[in-house]
Design a protein around this motif. Sequence first.
Motif, PDB file in Angstrom:
ATOM      1  N   PHE A 294       0.838  -1.198   0.000  1.00  0.00           N
ATOM      2  CA  PHE A 294       0.000   0.000   0.000  1.00  0.00           C
ATOM      3  C   PHE A 294       0.880   1.258   0.000  1.00  0.00           C
ATOM      4  O   PHE A 294       0.554   2.254  -0.648  1.00  0.00           O
ATOM      5  CB  PHE A 294      -0.928  -0.039   1.221  1.00  0.00           C
ATOM      6  CG  PHE A 294      -2.031   0.980   1.183  1.00  0.00           C
ATOM      7  CD1 PHE A 294      -2.487   1.506  -0.021  1.00  0.00           C
ATOM      8  CD2 PHE A 294      -2.632   1.425   2.359  1.00  0.00           C
ATOM      9  CE1 PHE A 294      -3.506   2.441  -0.056  1.00  0.00           C
ATOM     10  CE2 PHE A 294      -3.646   2.369   2.328  1.00  0.00           C
ATOM     11  CZ  PHE A 294      -4.081   2.867   1.126  1.00  0.00           C
ATOM     12  N   PHE A 295       2.003   1.180   0.703  1.00  0.00           N
ATOM     13  CA  PHE A 295       2.953   2.308   0.749  1.00  0.00           C
ATOM     14  C   PHE A 295       3.434   2.646  -0.661  1.00  0.00           C
ATOM     15  O   PHE A 295       3.412   3.805  -1.081  1.00  0.00           O
ATOM     16  CB  PHE A 295       4.121   1.925   1.662  1.00  0.00           C
ATOM     17  CG  PHE A 295       5.282   2.883   1.655  1.00  0.00           C
ATOM     18  CD1 PHE A 295       5.211   4.089   2.316  1.00  0.00           C
ATOM     19  CD2 PHE A 295       6.467   2.556   0.991  1.00  0.00           C
ATOM     20  CE1 PHE A 295       6.288   4.962   2.329  1.00  0.00           C
ATOM     21  CE2 PHE A 295       7.540   3.422   0.993  1.00  0.00           C
ATOM     22  CZ  PHE A 295       7.462   4.631   1.664  1.00  0.00           C
ATOM     23  N   LEU A 296       3.851   1.626  -1.398  1.00  0.00           N
ATOM     24  CA  LEU A 296       4.346   1.854  -2.765  1.00  0.00           C
ATOM     25  C   LEU A 296       3.223   2.379  -3.660  1.00  0.00           C
ATOM     26  O   LEU A 296       3.444   3.287  -4.473  1.00  0.00           O
ATOM     27  CB  LEU A 296       4.930   0.564  -3.337  1.00  0.00           C
ATOM     28  CG  LEU A 296       6.175   0.046  -2.612  1.00  0.00           C
ATOM     29  CD1 LEU A 296       6.649  -1.270  -3.223  1.00  0.00           C
ATOM     30  CD2 LEU A 296       7.305   1.078  -2.650  1.00  0.00           C
ATOM     31  N   LEU A 297       2.036   1.831  -3.475  1.00  0.00           N
ATOM     32  CA  LEU A 297       0.900   2.305  -4.257  1.00  0.00           C
ATOM     33  C   LEU A 297       0.627   3.785  -3.961  1.00  0.00           C
ATOM     34  O   LEU A 297       0.415   4.589  -4.872  1.00  0.00           O
ATOM     35  CB  LEU A 297      -0.343   1.466  -3.925  1.00  0.00           C
ATOM     36  CG  LEU A 297      -1.641   1.906  -4.619  1.00  0.00           C
ATOM     37  CD1 LEU A 297      -1.546   1.683  -6.123  1.00  0.00           C
ATOM     38  CD2 LEU A 297      -2.846   1.174  -4.044  1.00  0.00           C
ATOM     39  N   ARG A 298       0.667   4.136  -2.675  1.00  0.00           N
ATOM     40  CA  ARG A 298       0.408   5.533  -2.309  1.00  0.00           C
ATOM     41  C   ARG A 298       1.471   6.445  -2.903  1.00  0.00           C
ATOM     42  O   ARG A 298       1.152   7.490  -3.473  1.00  0.00           O
ATOM     43  CB  ARG A 298       0.373   5.689  -0.783  1.00  0.00           C
ATOM     44  CG  ARG A 298      -0.883   5.148  -0.137  1.00  0.00           C
ATOM     45  CD  ARG A 298      -1.047   5.676   1.283  1.00  0.00           C
ATOM     46  NE  ARG A 298       0.090   5.427   2.147  1.00  0.00           N
ATOM     47  CZ  ARG A 298       0.245   4.328   2.901  1.00  0.00           C
ATOM     48  NH1 ARG A 298      -0.655   3.374   2.872  1.00  0.00           N
ATOM     49  NH2 ARG A 298       1.302   4.185   3.670  1.00  0.00           N
ATOM     50  N   LEU A 299       2.737   6.041  -2.780  1.00  0.00           N
ATOM     51  CA  LEU A 299       3.805   6.862  -3.367  1.00  0.00           C
ATOM     52  C   LEU A 299       3.545   7.068  -4.851  1.00  0.00           C
ATOM     53  O   LEU A 299       3.683   8.177  -5.380  1.00  0.00           O
ATOM     54  CB  LEU A 299       5.162   6.196  -3.172  1.00  0.00           C
ATOM     55  CG  LEU A 299       5.867   6.378  -1.832  1.00  0.00           C
ATOM     56  CD1 LEU A 299       7.312   5.912  -1.938  1.00  0.00           C
ATOM     57  CD2 LEU A 299       5.843   7.820  -1.382  1.00  0.00           C
ATOM     58  N   ALA A 300       3.158   5.992  -5.529  1.00  0.00           N
ATOM     59  CA  ALA A 300       2.886   6.102  -6.968  1.00  0.00           C
ATOM     60  C   ALA A 300       1.762   7.107  -7.212  1.00  0.00           C
ATOM     61  O   ALA A 300       1.857   7.955  -8.105  1.00  0.00           O
ATOM     62  CB  ALA A 300       2.518   4.733  -7.535  1.00  0.00           C
ATOM     63  N   ILE A 301       0.715   7.041  -6.376  1.00  0.00           N
ATOM     64  CA  ILE A 301      -0.411   7.971  -6.561  1.00  0.00           C
ATOM     65  C   ILE A 301       0.055   9.420  -6.347  1.00  0.00           C
ATOM     66  O   ILE A 301      -0.248  10.308  -7.145  1.00  0.00           O
ATOM     67  CB  ILE A 301      -1.556   7.634  -5.588  1.00  0.00           C
ATOM     68  CG1 ILE A 301      -2.168   6.280  -5.965  1.00  0.00           C
ATOM     69  CG2 ILE A 301      -2.628   8.714  -5.595  1.00  0.00           C
ATOM     70  CD1 ILE A 301      -3.177   5.757  -4.964  1.00  0.00           C
ATOM     71  N   TYR A 302       0.823   9.637  -5.266  1.00  0.00           N
ATOM     72  CA  TYR A 302       1.303  11.009  -5.012  1.00  0.00           C
ATOM     73  C   TYR A 302       2.041  11.547  -6.233  1.00  0.00           C
ATOM     74  O   TYR A 302       1.795  12.653  -6.681  1.00  0.00           O
ATOM     75  CB  TYR A 302       2.262  11.074  -3.813  1.00  0.00           C
ATOM     76  CG  TYR A 302       1.722  10.508  -2.529  1.00  0.00           C
ATOM     77  CD1 TYR A 302       0.374  10.568  -2.226  1.00  0.00           C
ATOM     78  CD2 TYR A 302       2.585   9.905  -1.616  1.00  0.00           C
ATOM     79  CE1 TYR A 302      -0.108  10.040  -1.046  1.00  0.00           C
ATOM     80  CE2 TYR A 302       2.110   9.384  -0.427  1.00  0.00           C
ATOM     81  CZ  TYR A 302       0.768   9.449  -0.148  1.00  0.00           C
ATOM     82  OH  TYR A 302       0.306   8.926   1.014  1.00  0.00           O
ATOM     83  N   PHE A 303       2.968  10.733  -6.733  1.00  0.00           N
ATOM     84  CA  PHE A 303       3.793  11.248  -7.825  1.00  0.00           C
ATOM     85  C   PHE A 303       2.984  11.434  -9.105  1.00  0.00           C
ATOM     86  O   PHE A 303       3.225  12.386  -9.846  1.00  0.00           O
ATOM     87  CB  PHE A 303       5.019  10.344  -8.055  1.00  0.00           C
ATOM     88  CG  PHE A 303       6.135  10.678  -7.121  1.00  0.00           C
ATOM     89  CD1 PHE A 303       6.893  11.821  -7.303  1.00  0.00           C
ATOM     90  CD2 PHE A 303       6.415   9.874  -6.021  1.00  0.00           C
ATOM     91  CE1 PHE A 303       7.914  12.147  -6.431  1.00  0.00           C
ATOM     92  CE2 PHE A 303       7.435  10.197  -5.147  1.00  0.00           C
ATOM     93  CZ  PHE A 303       8.188  11.337  -5.359  1.00  0.00           C
ATOM     94  N   VAL A 304       2.012  10.564  -9.328  1.00  0.00           N
ATOM     95  CA  VAL A 304       1.151  10.761 -10.500  1.00  0.00           C
ATOM     96  C   VAL A 304       0.410  12.090 -10.363  1.00  0.00           C
ATOM     97  O   VAL A 304       0.351  12.895 -11.304  1.00  0.00           O
ATOM     98  CB  VAL A 304       0.166   9.580 -10.650  1.00  0.00           C
ATOM     99  CG1 VAL A 304      -0.945   9.935 -11.640  1.00  0.00           C
ATOM    100  CG2 VAL A 304       0.906   8.336 -11.122  1.00  0.00           C
TER     101      VAL A 304
END
Lengths: 405, 192
Positions: A142-152
């Motif tokens: 979930f952490f990696l997914l969230r980071l991906a969302i932030y950067f998108v």
Amino acid sequence: MHQAPPINMELEAQPLGALAHKVSILAGIVGLAGLGIAVGLSKMGEGASERFYHAYLVSFCFFLSLSLGALFFVILQYLTRSGWSVVVRRVAEVTASNVLLLAVLAVPVMLGANHLYEWTVTNRVMEDDLLQWKEPFLNLRFFLLRLAIYFVVWVGLSRFYLGHSTRQDRQTDPRLTLRLQRWSGPAMLLYAMTVTFAAFDLLMSLDPHWYSTIFGVYFFSGAVVGFFAWQAVVLLLLQKAGRLQQAVTAEHYHDTGKLVFAFVVFWAYIAFSQYLLIWYANIPEETVWYLRRQNGNWALVSIVLLVGHFFLPFFALMSRHPKRRRMMLAVGAVWVLLMHWVDHFWLVMPEFAADGVVPLGLMELACFVGLGGCFVAGVSWGFRNRAVAPIGDPRLPESLAFENV
Amino acid sequence: MSTTDHALPLAEPARQSWGLLAEYLTVPELLAAAEKVRNAGYRRWDCHTPFPVHGLNDAMGLKPTILPWLVLGAGITGGSIGMGLQWFTNAFDYPFIIGGKPFFSVPACIPVAFELTILFAAVTALLGMLVLNNLPEWYHALFRSKQFRRATADRFFISIEAIDPLYSPEATREFLKLTGSSHVELIEEEAD
């Protein structure tokens, strides 16, 4: 305002071209060399790789915060339909768009998550009730997914604003401004959510037992201070390179200085709000975070932060004169940037070295130079083919004529 | 009671000249005229515009306001009072143990000191601005001029007071005409 000769903005805002190219390549080489040295150091000795990831996170968050502060500024200018800032806005747009490069530089943080974040280590979570309870949120996937969302979100927003603004350079179409204004409200909401949660994820979860609801605002306030100092420095360098020499006046520096001052106070206000509640309640699971930062030499770093990040800039930038004098503002801006880095150092490193030892050495320097080189290269690259000010903006004349009353 | 009272002729109130009011049509004209008035050495004069005009302070040769210093002083005073009062009441005059906390502790006292700093500084900024601007001013001789009403709409004015040492009814009027004024008017008021 009266009898001012017309300013040739085409010439004033000329793209940096070959100069930007050269700076990008030089800074890129320095950056990669710095990162190379840091990686080399991380192979030497026990705990070196842990230290590398922590030192990397310090400088990564520092430069990320500059881009995020810039993104805030860009969205804010459209939200408030500001006129004064048009001539300095391109600096923010390009700095914000550099978040794309930071998305790439976030890879080591993702790869090194198990060196940085206790809650990614299965054994530790198994032994710890609290971490188990937090597991639905604090888990690696979930952490990696969230980071991906932030950067998108950040890349999308910054590209959207930079792209439209750059297109306006040629088309001078006010409808582009109207569209950016229309989206500025939702953009600001999205920005606030992502920045808050990114601060929780990247920095606060370094100690997964501890939490502070104001932490996101703390990170944001520092980011904005850092960005305005950065903006002052970049404007001075652009003028050194022969750009915007008539367009950017003492009035624009004055306002940039005012914003540095205002957000220095805001940062102190937020930092103290966080401290006061924890200090007053005096509950061990909350005070432990500050205890780590006042043990041994960390106490000194805390005092440096209090004096250097608040008291010195507060009194130095209070009067209007230093804000209007380029050299004094430059010194102040570089100092504030340095202190902003110390702030991130203070947020991250005590979690790695809690026993009162302050690990400040070649590793931290190499990571700073490495990421800094890459960051400067990215920003400089953005000025290669692009006017250094939004020359097609309908509010440009207002910005050029702007004076503080 | 005298029977002859009402027979006395009603005397016209004595009038004295307050000064001259010169009208200008544009901002550049006003700025150029203001520089001339400044250079001529007049002291008791002012400009009147419908909106803030950038560069007018320089053209008039106005000194920077002392208001920031007043605000700084008030802020320091407020902060000191906030800190001092808490120390005096809690730690000096009537020390009383509450919840085992120390009598005096800086972090706990900062909110009050901070708020008093802001309060003193903000109130001083407002009142100082009013006092330095001679506000509120309920009456002004210039309000007698019909033309002056346009100072809130579309005209720019320079007024020179009769008490200025350089003032002379004829020479100053000629001077103002030479600065490019479209209309110079004598302002009178009732004598004291």
